[in-house]
Design a protein around this motif. Structure first.
Motif, PDB file in Angstrom:
ATOM      1  N   GLU A  83       0.475  -1.326   0.062  1.00 12.44           N
ATOM      2  CA  GLU A  83      -0.106   0.014   0.153  1.00 12.44           C
ATOM      3  C   GLU A  83       0.655   0.924   0.031  1.00 12.44           C
ATOM      4  O   GLU A  83       0.648   2.623  -0.672  1.00 12.44           O
ATOM      5  CB  GLU A  83      -0.691  -0.033   1.291  1.00 12.44           C
ATOM      6  N   SER A  84       2.112   1.437   0.468  1.00 12.69           N
ATOM      7  CA  SER A  84       2.780   2.410   0.394  1.00 12.69           C
ATOM      8  C   SER A  84       3.072   2.350  -0.546  1.00 12.69           C
ATOM      9  O   SER A  84       3.576   3.690  -1.072  1.00 12.69           O
ATOM     10  CB  SER A  84       4.177   2.031   0.912  1.00 12.69           C
ATOM     11  N   ILE A  85       3.798   1.649  -1.821  1.00 15.18           N
ATOM     12  CA  ILE A  85       4.055   1.919  -3.563  1.00 15.18           C
ATOM     13  C   ILE A  85       2.414   2.232  -3.885  1.00 15.18           C
ATOM     14  O   ILE A  85       2.987   3.210  -4.596  1.00 15.18           O
ATOM     15  CB  ILE A  85       4.073  -0.080  -3.483  1.00 15.18           C
ATOM     16  N   ALA A  86       1.588   1.925  -3.376  1.00 14.91           N
ATOM     17  CA  ALA A  86       0.531   2.186  -4.504  1.00 14.91           C
ATOM     18  C   ALA A  86      -0.591   3.704  -4.162  1.00 14.91           C
ATOM     19  O   ALA A  86      -0.490   4.711  -5.219  1.00 14.91           O
ATOM     20  CB  ALA A  86      -1.139   1.348  -3.877  1.00 14.91           C
ATOM     21  N   ILE A  87      -0.105   4.129  -2.664  1.00 11.24           N
ATOM     22  CA  ILE A  87      -0.427   5.277  -2.633  1.00 11.24           C
ATOM     23  C   ILE A  87       1.149   6.440  -2.424  1.00 11.24           C
ATOM     24  O   ILE A  87       0.685   7.581  -2.937  1.00 11.24           O
ATOM     25  CB  ILE A  87      -0.698   5.319  -0.951  1.00 11.24           C
ATOM     26  N   LEU A  90      -0.112   6.504  -7.253  1.00  6.76           N
ATOM     27  CA  LEU A  90      -1.239   6.552  -7.264  1.00  6.76           C
ATOM     28  C   LEU A  90      -1.610   7.856  -6.472  1.00  6.76           C
ATOM     29  O   LEU A  90      -2.554   8.720  -7.465  1.00  6.76           O
ATOM     30  CB  LEU A  90      -2.162   5.607  -7.140  1.00  6.76           C
ATOM     31  N   LYS A  91      -1.583   8.185  -5.390  1.00  8.24           N
ATOM     32  CA  LYS A  91      -1.513   9.646  -4.727  1.00  8.24           C
ATOM     33  C   LYS A  91      -3.618   9.223  -4.633  1.00  8.24           C
ATOM     34  O   LYS A  91      -4.191   8.551  -4.295  1.00  8.24           O
ATOM     35  CB  LYS A  91      -1.664  10.940  -5.354  1.00  8.24           C
ATOM     36  N   GLU A  92      -3.993  10.277  -4.862  1.00  8.78           N
ATOM     37  CA  GLU A  92      -5.569  10.324  -5.069  1.00  8.78           C
ATOM     38  C   GLU A  92      -6.370   9.470  -5.973  1.00  8.78           C
ATOM     39  O   GLU A  92      -7.464   8.514  -5.948  1.00  8.78           O
ATOM     40  CB  GLU A  92      -5.964  11.576  -5.274  1.00  8.78           C
ATOM     41  N   LYS A  93      -5.811   8.925  -6.635  1.00  9.96           N
ATOM     42  CA  LYS A  93      -6.152   7.730  -7.516  1.00  9.96           C
ATOM     43  C   LYS A  93      -5.778   6.260  -7.343  1.00  9.96           C
ATOM     44  O   LYS A  93      -6.020   5.498  -7.616  1.00  9.96           O
ATOM     45  CB  LYS A  93      -5.787   7.520  -8.584  1.00  9.96           C
ATOM     46  N   TYR A  94      -5.415   6.184  -5.487  1.00 16.85           N
ATOM     47  CA  TYR A  94      -5.279   4.669  -4.979  1.00 16.85           C
ATOM     48  C   TYR A  94      -6.477   3.862  -5.120  1.00 16.85           C
ATOM     49  O   TYR A  94      -6.929   2.657  -4.801  1.00 16.85           O
ATOM     50  CB  TYR A  94      -4.602   4.431  -3.410  1.00 16.85           C
ATOM     51  N   GLY A  95      -7.703   5.030  -4.839  1.00 16.32           N
ATOM     52  CA  GLY A  95      -8.937   4.112  -4.974  1.00 16.32           C
ATOM     53  C   GLY A  95      -8.813   3.560  -6.148  1.00 16.32           C
ATOM     54  O   GLY A  95     -10.211   2.519  -5.711  1.00 16.32           O
ATOM     55  N   GLN A  96      -8.124   3.428  -7.072  1.00 18.84           N
ATOM     56  CA  GLN A  96      -8.840   3.403  -8.350  1.00 18.84           C
ATOM     57  C   GLN A  96      -8.341   1.119  -7.766  1.00 18.84           C
ATOM     58  O   GLN A  96      -9.275   0.186  -9.190  1.00 18.84           O
ATOM     59  CB  GLN A  96      -8.844   3.767  -9.354  1.00 18.84           C
ATOM     60  N   ALA A  97      -7.497   1.418  -7.921  1.00 22.28           N
ATOM     61  CA  ALA A  97      -6.933   0.480  -7.521  1.00 22.28           C
ATOM     62  C   ALA A  97      -7.382  -0.849  -6.119  1.00 22.28           C
ATOM     63  O   ALA A  97      -7.904  -2.300  -6.100  1.00 22.28           O
ATOM     64  CB  ALA A  97      -5.118   0.808  -7.292  1.00 22.28           C
ATOM     65  N   ARG A  98      -7.871  -0.300  -4.660  1.00 23.81           N
ATOM     66  CA  ARG A  98      -8.682  -0.601  -3.470  1.00 23.81           C
ATOM     67  C   ARG A  98      -9.654  -1.481  -3.873  1.00 23.81           C
ATOM     68  O   ARG A  98     -10.021  -1.992  -2.756  1.00 23.81           O
ATOM     69  CB  ARG A  98      -8.569   0.548  -2.831  1.00 23.81           C
ATOM     70  N   VAL A  99      -9.821  -0.612  -5.515  1.00 20.65           N
ATOM     71  CA  VAL A  99     -11.875  -1.311  -5.459  1.00 20.65           C
ATOM     72  C   VAL A  99     -11.831  -2.178  -6.509  1.00 20.65           C
ATOM     73  O   VAL A  99     -12.457  -3.812  -5.523  1.00 20.65           O
ATOM     74  CB  VAL A  99     -12.470  -0.380  -6.734  1.00 20.65           C
ATOM     75  N   VAL A 198     -21.152  -2.784   0.388  1.00 16.28           N
ATOM     76  CA  VAL A 198     -20.165  -3.661  -0.412  1.00 16.28           C
ATOM     77  C   VAL A 198     -20.136  -2.047  -1.558  1.00 16.28           C
ATOM     78  O   VAL A 198     -18.678  -1.966  -2.804  1.00 16.28           O
ATOM     79  CB  VAL A 198     -19.628  -4.421  -1.075  1.00 16.28           C
ATOM     80  N   ILE A 199     -20.729  -2.576  -3.301  1.00 13.82           N
ATOM     81  CA  ILE A 199     -21.503  -1.280  -4.041  1.00 13.82           C
ATOM     82  C   ILE A 199     -21.037  -0.556  -3.750  1.00 13.82           C
ATOM     83  O   ILE A 199     -21.062   1.255  -4.257  1.00 13.82           O
ATOM     84  CB  ILE A 199     -22.370  -1.731  -3.932  1.00 13.82           C
ATOM     85  N   ALA A 200     -21.356   0.187  -2.461  1.00 17.64           N
ATOM     86  CA  ALA A 200     -21.691   1.997  -1.906  1.00 17.64           C
ATOM     87  C   ALA A 200     -19.365   2.665  -2.713  1.00 17.64           C
ATOM     88  O   ALA A 200     -19.177   3.584  -2.478  1.00 17.64           O
ATOM     89  CB  ALA A 200     -21.807   2.190  -0.942  1.00 17.64           C
ATOM     90  N   GLU A 201     -19.380   1.623  -1.560  1.00 17.51           N
ATOM     91  CA  GLU A 201     -17.510   1.224  -1.076  1.00 17.51           C
ATOM     92  C   GLU A 201     -16.543   1.365  -2.753  1.00 17.51           C
ATOM     93  O   GLU A 201     -16.197   2.580  -2.944  1.00 17.51           O
ATOM     94  CB  GLU A 201     -17.357   0.320  -0.309  1.00 17.51           C
TER      95      GLU A 201
END
Length: 321
Positions: A83-87, A90-99, A198-201
């Motif tokens: 996650e340290s690599i991802a954040i 990706l910065k603010e786009k991290y969520g697109q990977a976390r999905v 989960v869908i909202a997340e």
């Protein structure tokens, strides 16, 4: 708990086994006050968790207990490292990977609900596949060998609010379904209520990069905690009313997705040792606080459970102010 375990262990023993994961996640980061999380410790963690996974086939209580502890400890290194690599990248786009994690969680629940299978075998396979995939990150050059320790005092309000926030989730994770069943909501409807969260997340993870950078991470953290308190209060005052409970589940977009991304962004801004900071975030929030939340929710369970959980969450919000 898998049938394979329920045939050999008492409910009390099963509870102790499951407690090893959050306890290990909480204790492990303290080892890295002196050690450095690098590619070597990452690889060692992958090997340990893989070997420990096979120990889950045992029927011996001590061996199973040890296996769960080592799996929890290993994951406390593996996931913050990734996650340290991802954040960082990706910065603010991290969520697109976390999905993908959220989608996998939902898919797992739907698919395997139709199969009679021993979930221990599935769990072992998933651990192995996860570790094989994680090998990709061994060659990543963005992970710096930071040895700086973590000073909790410079963000003590955040750490305390994090604990209260995750404690308030204890009643939800442990008793949401039971609470609804006691208020005459059928189990089939409960399944859909979980799915709405989960869908909202997933939905907010996909689009949050478009707006999350417009405000400081602390703004989103405070807002998420406040909305979480409102969410639990809705469960209390609208007990048994499916429409309002479904609406409360939509707040999971903030309770988890926005809060999680904002917390990681905040920690990456204030701490040089980003991996260790994320280790403590996982260990304190999803280890210690989750453990305490589970115990406290058992003490508080009753008609007023989610009123209490709402108060616990709002205390976190007030501390952040």
């Amino acid at each position: 708990m898998p049938k394979m375990y329920s045939n050999f262990f008492t409910p009390a023993q099963i509870g102790i086994i499951f407690s090893m994961l959050p306890i290990a996640r909480f204790l492990t980061p303290f080892l890295f006050f002196k050690l450095t999380i690098n590619k070597t410790t990452f690889l060692i963690s992958l090997i340990i968790s893989t070997l420990a996974a096979f120990l889950l086939l045992s029927h011996n209580f001590s061996i199973i207990l040890t296996a769960f502890f080592f799996i929890g400890a290993s994951f406390s290194v593996i996931f913050p490292y990734i996650e340290s690599i991802a954040i960082e990248k990706l910065k603010e786009k991290y969520g697109q990977a976390r999905v993908f994690g959220s989608f996998g969680f939902m898919l797992f629940g739907i698919i395997f609900s139709y199969f009679k299978i021993n979930f221990i075998y599935v769990f072992i396979i998933l651990i192995i596949l996860t570790n094989i995939t994680s090998l990709y990150f061994l060659e990543d050059k963005s992970v710096k060998k930071e040895k700086e320790s973590i000073n909790f005092l410079i963000a003590w309000k955040f750490w305390l609010a994090l604990i209260l926030m995750q404690i308030s989730f204890g009643g939800f994770y442990n008793f949401f379904t039971i609470y609804n069943l006691n208020h005459h909501i059928p189990k089939e409807i409960n399944g859909w209520l979980w799915a709405i969260g989960v869908i909202a997340e997933i939905g907010i993870f996909l689009i949050q990069h478009k707006f999350i950078k417009k405000f400081h991470p602390l703004f989103w953290i405070k807002l998420s905690i406040l909305l979480t308190s409102i969410r639990w209060f809705m469960l209390y005052i609208f007990a048994g009313k499916v429409i309002f409970i479904a609406l409360s589940q939509l707040i999971h977009a903030f309770s988890f997705a926005i809060f999680h991304t904002s917390a990681l962004l905040y920690l990456s801004k204030i701490y040089k040792n980003k991996t260790l900071a994320q280790q403590f975030y996982a260990g304190i929030g999803y280890g210690l606080a989750a453990f305490l939340g589970s115990i406290i929710s058992g003490w508080l369970y009753g008609e007023h459970l989610f009123l209490y959980e709402s108060v616990i969450a709002i205390l976190g919000f007030l501390i952040m102010l």
